[in-house]
Design a protein around this motif. Structure first.
Motif, PDB file in Angstrom:
ATOM      1  N   TYR A   1       5.664   2.928 -13.788  1.00  0.00           N
ATOM      2  CA  TYR A   1       4.882   2.298 -12.741  1.00  0.00           C
ATOM      3  C   TYR A   1       3.439   2.785 -12.818  1.00  0.00           C
ATOM      4  O   TYR A   1       3.177   3.934 -13.159  1.00  0.00           O
ATOM      5  N   GLU A   2       2.511   1.905 -12.456  1.00  0.00           N
ATOM      6  CA  GLU A   2       1.103   2.295 -12.446  1.00  0.00           C
ATOM      7  C   GLU A   2       0.735   3.027 -11.163  1.00  0.00           C
ATOM      8  O   GLU A   2      -0.111   3.921 -11.171  1.00  0.00           O
ATOM      9  N   SER A   3       1.353   2.645 -10.059  1.00  0.00           N
ATOM     10  CA  SER A   3       1.139   3.329  -8.782  1.00  0.00           C
ATOM     11  C   SER A   3       2.232   2.906  -7.805  1.00  0.00           C
ATOM     12  O   SER A   3       3.004   1.982  -8.091  1.00  0.00           O
ATOM     13  N   TRP A   4       2.280   3.560  -6.656  1.00  0.00           N
ATOM     14  CA  TRP A   4       3.246   3.214  -5.627  1.00  0.00           C
ATOM     15  C   TRP A   4       2.748   3.700  -4.268  1.00  0.00           C
ATOM     16  O   TRP A   4       1.878   4.569  -4.193  1.00  0.00           O
ATOM     17  N   GLU A   5       3.309   3.139  -3.206  1.00  0.00           N
ATOM     18  CA  GLU A   5       2.958   3.567  -1.849  1.00  0.00           C
ATOM     19  C   GLU A   5       4.126   3.313  -0.915  1.00  0.00           C
ATOM     20  O   GLU A   5       4.695   2.221  -0.887  1.00  0.00           O
ATOM     21  N   LEU A   6       4.490   4.322  -0.132  1.00  0.00           N
ATOM     22  CA  LEU A   6       5.538   4.222   0.886  1.00  0.00           C
ATOM     23  C   LEU A   6       4.864   4.352   2.245  1.00  0.00           C
ATOM     24  O   LEU A   6       4.217   5.360   2.523  1.00  0.00           O
ATOM     25  N   SER A   7       5.004   3.339   3.110  1.00  0.00           N
ATOM     26  CA  SER A   7       4.296   3.367   4.389  1.00  0.00           C
ATOM     27  C   SER A   7       5.204   2.922   5.528  1.00  0.00           C
ATOM     28  O   SER A   7       6.098   2.081   5.346  1.00  0.00           O
ATOM     29  N   PRO A   8       4.983   3.468   6.744  1.00  0.00           N
ATOM     30  CA  PRO A   8       5.781   3.069   7.907  1.00  0.00           C
ATOM     31  C   PRO A   8       5.359   1.698   8.408  1.00  0.00           C
ATOM     32  O   PRO A   8       4.200   1.305   8.303  1.00  0.00           O
TER      33      PRO A   8
END
Length: 246
Positions: free
Chosen positions: A19-26
């Motif tokens: 993966y190039e990037s990722w984000e986990l957000s509420p």
């Protein structure tokens, strides 16, 4: 084709890895979203734990049910409406996404076929558990320094809440089997350094480390979160292996 015959369409199994990037957000109480950016597409998976009001299939009545769905896919021309937007279990979602060529779920031997930022199994598992516990109030994201900190450490970006923000809203934390620390270095720094952020201390876990800097509003969101939601977020992080495959 000028005649009826058997044909095969083949796609590389690891097309979306690393993966190039990722984000986990509420996204609200007992809801979160995970966005994974690969070289050819962006995938957003949502997780929630919601009350079960009616059960018609004979299952035992439970107060909550954990669910996942493929919320959005960009960079793909194919019609995926039969897969996106449908709430289901993580196991079923994983099978459906693999079937349509959206494989972001590394297998045991995936490291033989793609470049892997290999991390200690102990520290990687610990990081996913801590991130899941904090997911109701905090956003986590990929950091370029995770490649520079070594096999026994993990670096992640963390900020309170979700939505638009500036680079100054992010903090960098480094996790190891022995301790967690907030780093002085930023994502825009020229080189990596394990130097502590001014006035900060070591903690045994990311959970306690982050709570030192969060607002009362963020703290209030943590205890009410349902255990099924926390468990589902942890399973999603574990099965995508973000910290090793990015």
């Amino acid at each position: 084709m000028d005649a009826f015959s058997t044909f095969t369409l083949v796609q590389e199994s690891h097309l979306h890895m690393p993966y190039e990037s990722w984000e986990l957000s509420p996204r609200g109480r007992n809801e979160a979203s995970l966005t994974i950016a690969s070289a050819c597409t962006d995938i957003r998976i949502e997780v929630k734990a919601s009350p079960i009001l009616h059960l018609s299939d004979g299952r035992r009545m439970l107060p909550y049910d954990e669910q996942c769905r493929l919320a959005a896919v960009s960079g793909v021309d194919a019609d995926l409406t039969h897969v996106t937007g449908r709430w289901t279990t993580l196991l079923h979602l994983k099978a459906e996404m693999r079937r349509v060529g959206l494989n972001v779920f590394p297998a045991e031997d995936s490291g033989k076929y793609v470049s892997v930022n290999k991390k200690s199994e102990q520290v990687e598992t610990m990081a996913y558990k801590e991130m899941a516990l904090l997911s109701p109030s905090f956003t986590f994201a990929w950091s370029k320094w995770n490649h520079s900190c070594g096999h026994e450490q993990i670096v992640v970006k963390v900020r309170e809440g979700s939505g638009s923000c500036s680079e100054d809203d992010w903090s960098l934390y480094m996790l190891s089997p022995q301790r967690t620390q907030r780093l002085k270095v930023s994502e825009s720094s020229e080189s990596f350094s394990a130097e502590l952020y001014e006035g900060s201390e070591f903690h045994s876990s990311l959970y306690h480390m982050v709570r030192d800097y969060c607002s009362p509003e963020a703290t209030a969101q943590l205890p009410p979160s349902h255990p099924l939601f926390i468990a589902c977020v942890y399973e999603l992080l574990s099965t995508t292996r973000l910290l090793s495959f990015s």
